[in-house]
Scaffold this motif. Structure first.
Motif, PDB file in Angstrom:
ATOM      1  N   THR A   1       0.840  -1.196   0.000  1.00 54.31           N
ATOM      2  CA  THR A   1       0.000   0.000   0.000  1.00 54.31           C
ATOM      3  C   THR A   1       0.872   1.241   0.000  1.00 54.31           C
ATOM      4  OG1 THR A   1      -1.625  -1.227   1.332  1.00 54.31           O
ATOM      5  CG2 THR A   1      -1.898   1.163   1.169  1.00 54.31           C
ATOM      6  N   LEU A   2       0.526   2.210  -0.846  1.00 55.87           N
ATOM      7  CA  LEU A   2       1.268   3.461  -0.926  1.00 55.87           C
ATOM      8  C   LEU A   2       0.581   4.570  -0.135  1.00 55.87           C
ATOM      9  CD1 LEU A   2       2.222   3.614  -4.720  1.00 55.87           C
ATOM     10  CD2 LEU A   2       3.583   2.740  -2.822  1.00 55.87           C
ATOM     11  N   PHE A   3       1.391   5.510   0.391  1.00 54.26           N
ATOM     12  CA  PHE A   3       0.886   6.668   1.122  1.00 54.26           C
ATOM     13  C   PHE A   3       1.594   7.920   0.599  1.00 54.26           C
ATOM     14  CE2 PHE A   3       0.469   2.992   3.825  1.00 54.26           C
ATOM     15  CZ  PHE A   3      -0.795   3.129   4.393  1.00 54.26           C
TER      16      PHE A   3
ATOM     17  N   LYS B   1       4.040  18.004   1.492  1.00 53.78           N
ATOM     18  CA  LYS B   1       4.712  18.845   0.494  1.00 53.78           C
ATOM     19  C   LYS B   1       6.144  19.190   0.870  1.00 53.78           C
ATOM     20  CE  LYS B   1       4.051  23.061  -2.233  1.00 53.78           C
ATOM     21  NZ  LYS B   1       3.168  24.228  -2.500  1.00 53.78           N
ATOM     22  N   LYS B   2       6.398  19.441   2.126  1.00 48.86           N
ATOM     23  CA  LYS B   2       7.722  19.884   2.555  1.00 48.86           C
ATOM     24  C   LYS B   2       8.789  18.809   2.339  1.00 48.86           C
ATOM     25  CE  LYS B   2       9.857  22.488   6.317  1.00 48.86           C
ATOM     26  NZ  LYS B   2       9.709  23.016   7.699  1.00 48.86           N
ATOM     27  N   LEU B   3       8.368  17.536   2.377  1.00 47.67           N
ATOM     28  CA  LEU B   3       9.325  16.440   2.210  1.00 47.67           C
ATOM     29  C   LEU B   3       9.343  15.863   0.792  1.00 47.67           C
ATOM     30  CD1 LEU B   3       8.819  14.516   5.581  1.00 47.67           C
ATOM     31  CD2 LEU B   3      10.923  15.633   4.826  1.00 47.67           C
ATOM     32  N   GLN B   4       8.469  16.340  -0.075  1.00 45.36           N
ATOM     33  CA  GLN B   4       8.385  15.793  -1.430  1.00 45.36           C
ATOM     34  C   GLN B   4       9.672  15.907  -2.236  1.00 45.36           C
ATOM     35  OE1 GLN B   4       4.877  17.408  -3.314  1.00 45.36           O
ATOM     36  NE2 GLN B   4       3.500  16.335  -1.918  1.00 45.36           N
ATOM     37  N   PRO B   5      10.499  16.929  -2.040  1.00 45.98           N
ATOM     38  CA  PRO B   5      11.771  16.954  -2.786  1.00 45.98           C
ATOM     39  C   PRO B   5      12.725  15.823  -2.395  1.00 45.98           C
ATOM     40  CG  PRO B   5      11.209  19.144  -1.989  1.00 45.98           C
ATOM     41  CD  PRO B   5      10.294  18.187  -1.307  1.00 45.98           C
ATOM     42  N   TYR B   6      12.495  15.212  -1.227  1.00 41.19           N
ATOM     43  CA  TYR B   6      13.406  14.199  -0.711  1.00 41.19           C
ATOM     44  C   TYR B   6      12.844  12.781  -0.823  1.00 41.19           C
ATOM     45  CZ  TYR B   6      15.145  18.461   1.512  1.00 41.19           C
ATOM     46  OH  TYR B   6      15.595  19.730   1.739  1.00 41.19           O
ATOM     47  N   ILE B   7      11.534  12.640  -0.663  1.00 40.86           N
ATOM     48  CA  ILE B   7      10.902  11.321  -0.555  1.00 40.86           C
ATOM     49  C   ILE B   7       9.847  11.154  -1.635  1.00 40.86           C
ATOM     50  CG2 ILE B   7       9.541   9.816   0.954  1.00 40.86           C
ATOM     51  CD1 ILE B   7      10.847  11.306   3.330  1.00 40.86           C
ATOM     52  N   SER B   8       9.858   9.996  -2.282  1.00 37.68           N
ATOM     53  CA  SER B   8       8.890   9.710  -3.352  1.00 37.68           C
ATOM     54  C   SER B   8       7.540   9.287  -2.792  1.00 37.68           C
ATOM     55  CB  SER B   8       9.424   8.595  -4.256  1.00 37.68           C
ATOM     56  OG  SER B   8      10.593   8.983  -4.914  1.00 37.68           O
ATOM     57  N   PHE B   9       7.555   8.365  -1.839  1.00 39.01           N
ATOM     58  CA  PHE B   9       6.314   7.860  -1.258  1.00 39.01           C
ATOM     59  C   PHE B   9       6.641   7.059  -0.003  1.00 39.01           C
ATOM     60  CE2 PHE B   9       7.683   5.000  -4.692  1.00 39.01           C
ATOM     61  CZ  PHE B   9       7.854   3.795  -4.012  1.00 39.01           C
TER      62      PHE B   9
ATOM     63  N   MET C   1       4.785 -10.775   8.464  1.00 39.76           N
ATOM     64  CA  MET C   1       5.783  -9.707   8.391  1.00 39.76           C
ATOM     65  C   MET C   1       5.067  -8.404   8.070  1.00 39.76           C
ATOM     66  SD  MET C   1       9.007  -9.759   8.904  1.00 39.76           S
ATOM     67  CE  MET C   1       9.147  -8.183   8.064  1.00 39.76           C
ATOM     68  N   GLY C   2       5.378  -7.353   8.825  1.00 36.72           N
ATOM     69  CA  GLY C   2       4.777  -6.058   8.548  1.00 36.72           C
ATOM     70  C   GLY C   2       5.802  -4.951   8.695  1.00 36.72           C
ATOM     71  N   LEU C   3       5.809  -4.012   7.748  1.00 40.45           N
ATOM     72  CA  LEU C   3       6.751  -2.902   7.825  1.00 40.45           C
ATOM     73  C   LEU C   3       6.185  -1.673   7.121  1.00 40.45           C
ATOM     74  CD1 LEU C   3       8.246  -2.521   4.788  1.00 40.45           C
ATOM     75  CD2 LEU C   3       9.271  -4.685   5.476  1.00 40.45           C
ATOM     76  N   ILE C   4       6.682  -0.522   7.542  1.00 35.06           N
ATOM     77  CA  ILE C   4       6.406   0.755   6.886  1.00 35.06           C
ATOM     78  C   ILE C   4       7.740   1.304   6.389  1.00 35.06           C
ATOM     79  CG2 ILE C   4       5.525   3.105   7.147  1.00 35.06           C
ATOM     80  CD1 ILE C   4       3.287   1.261   7.610  1.00 35.06           C
ATOM     81  N   GLY C   5       7.745   1.832   5.172  1.00 38.24           N
ATOM     82  CA  GLY C   5       8.996   2.350   4.633  1.00 38.24           C
ATOM     83  C   GLY C   5       8.822   3.702   3.964  1.00 38.24           C
ATOM     84  N   ALA C   6       9.942   4.400   3.826  1.00 42.04           N
ATOM     85  CA  ALA C   6      10.001   5.641   3.047  1.00 42.04           C
ATOM     86  C   ALA C   6      10.946   5.398   1.878  1.00 42.04           C
ATOM     87  CB  ALA C   6      10.502   6.801   3.908  1.00 42.04           C
ATOM     88  N   ALA C   7      10.472   5.649   0.647  1.00 42.96           N
ATOM     89  CA  ALA C   7      11.296   5.496  -0.547  1.00 42.96           C
ATOM     90  C   ALA C   7      11.868   6.865  -0.911  1.00 42.96           C
ATOM     91  CB  ALA C   7      10.470   4.941  -1.696  1.00 42.96           C
TER      92      ALA C   7
ATOM     93  N   PHE D   1       8.642   2.677  -9.443  1.00 45.62           N
ATOM     94  CA  PHE D   1      10.011   3.152  -9.248  1.00 45.62           C
ATOM     95  C   PHE D   1      10.593   3.862 -10.468  1.00 45.62           C
ATOM     96  CE2 PHE D   1       9.629  -0.694  -6.542  1.00 45.62           C
ATOM     97  CZ  PHE D   1       9.729  -0.058  -5.316  1.00 45.62           C
ATOM     98  N   LEU D   2       9.818   3.976 -11.547  1.00 44.60           N
ATOM     99  CA  LEU D   2      10.398   4.467 -12.793  1.00 44.60           C
ATOM    100  C   LEU D   2      10.597   5.968 -12.861  1.00 44.60           C
ATOM    101  CD1 LEU D   2       8.746   2.238 -15.536  1.00 44.60           C
ATOM    102  CD2 LEU D   2      11.015   2.064 -14.519  1.00 44.60           C
ATOM    103  N   ASN D   3       9.681   6.727 -12.320  1.00 43.38           N
ATOM    104  CA  ASN D   3       9.724   8.178 -12.486  1.00 43.38           C
ATOM    105  C   ASN D   3      10.567   8.816 -11.388  1.00 43.38           C
ATOM    106  OD1 ASN D   3       9.212  10.919 -12.830  1.00 43.38           O
ATOM    107  ND2 ASN D   3       7.092  10.571 -13.449  1.00 43.38           N
ATOM    108  N   SER D   4      11.592   9.570 -11.767  1.00 42.08           N
ATOM    109  CA  SER D   4      12.470  10.197 -10.775  1.00 42.08           C
ATOM    110  C   SER D   4      11.747  11.259  -9.963  1.00 42.08           C
ATOM    111  CB  SER D   4      13.687  10.837 -11.460  1.00 42.08           C
ATOM    112  OG  SER D   4      13.295  11.911 -12.284  1.00 42.08           O
ATOM    113  N   THR D   5      10.604  11.748 -10.453  1.00 40.20           N
ATOM    114  CA  THR D   5       9.868  12.788  -9.724  1.00 40.20           C
ATOM    115  C   THR D   5       8.886  12.192  -8.729  1.00 40.20           C
ATOM    116  OG1 THR D   5       8.121  12.921 -11.406  1.00 40.20           O
ATOM    117  CG2 THR D   5      10.040  14.344 -11.686  1.00 40.20           C
ATOM    118  N   LEU D   6       8.713  10.862  -8.749  1.00 39.29           N
ATOM    119  CA  LEU D   6       7.789  10.222  -7.809  1.00 39.29           C
ATOM    120  C   LEU D   6       8.509   9.792  -6.551  1.00 39.29           C
ATOM    121  CD1 LEU D   6       5.609   7.970 -10.141  1.00 39.29           C
ATOM    122  CD2 LEU D   6       5.003  10.147  -9.108  1.00 39.29           C
TER     123      LEU D   6
END
Length: 280
Positions: free
Chosen positions: A3-5, A9-17, A85-91, A275-280
């Protein structure tokens, strides 16, 4: 379950999702096991149920409960003996980890590193709240607050490495590094040095991952693929070079590869290639 979240806005330049992943052993023949392709992103992962281990290049790596890993230069396998197994991640975006934490990201390439080394004592109150929480979106909110605390008043600024990454994605990874360097008007040696510092791997290695992931996203879900056509479309003029990349990134040569055996890869790299778009 994957699942994606969205990211504030403030973190969008650093984190995709942000994402949640949940696996149950009952869905596998011999315990939880997933092969994952290199993605072109770094990850910060927080395990909240069960624990998994990982192997890359045939070597098992210790995986801390909360860990950060830079670029992955080959396929890798995650597996667990737990029932769930359960985890939350930042890409992270390609330069995001470097710019947020001011670190040499190459020291994190292929190595899951305890995230306490990045947050220090700030991780302790976070851990108490995170372990007590049961809802995914609230867990994501806690991670986001932790990262916002690290960000502070820092402002994101694009640089020539970000521009080079955009150029690589625009060409689907098929453009040459020398042509990118010419457009940037910098020395190739300086470019190579800064790229590895900020992204974690050499620009040619990153470009190959982008090219392969674009090719992989075109695979037929029913395994009716003409690899000669696909490899030609993505400028693999040498079939042995294509087979070498395929084996490195997928773990098997094309003739032996069956997408149905890799549910996560099928979901995240073919059905919805996140994972393809560098802006995501």
């Amino acid at each position: 379950m994957f699942t994606l979240f969205p990211v504030t806005k403030k973190l969008q330049p650093y984190i995709s999702f942000y994402y949640e992943m949940k696996w149950e052993s009952k869905d596998y023949d011999n315990g939880i096991r997933e092969v994952i392709l290199p993605s072109g992103k770094a990850f910060m992962v927080f395990q909240y149920e069960g624990r998994f281990r990982g192997t890359i290049y045939g070597q098992e790596r210790f995986v801390p409960k909360y860990y950060t890993i830079g670029q992955q230069s080959s396929n890798y396998t995650v597996f667990s003996d737990h029932k769930t197994m359960g985890l939350i991640g930042a890409a992270f975006k390609p330069t995001g980890l470097h710019k947020l934490f001011n670190i040499d990201v190459s020291t994190y390439t292929n190595i899951p590193t305890d995230s306490t080394s990045l947050f220090g004592k700030d991780i302790q109150p976070f851990e108490v709240l995170f372990e007590a929480e049961n809802e995914a979106h609230k867990r994501v909110g806690l991670i986001e607050n932790l990262l916002l605390g690290r960000l502070g008043d820092k402002e994101f600024k694009d640089n020539f490495i970000d521009v080079s990454i955009d150029l690589m994605h625009a060409s689907l990874g098929c453009g040459s590094i020398s042509s990118i360097v010419k457009k940037l008007n910098v020395s190739e040696r300086y470019f190579q040095k800064k790229f590895k510092l900020m992204v974690g791997i050499a620009p040619s290695a990153y470009n190959r991952i982008i090219r392969f992931n674009n090719l992989f996203s075109e695979l037929d879900q029913h395994n009716e693929n003409d690899y000669r056509i696909l490899s030609a479309l993505f400028h693999y003029y040498d079939s042995s070079h294509f087979r070498k990349d395929f084996k490195k990134y997928c773990g098997e040569v094309p003739k032996q590869f069956h997408l149905d055996k890799f549910e996560f890869v099928k979901e995240a790299f073919v059905k919805n290639p996140i994972f393809l778009n560098s802006t995501l």
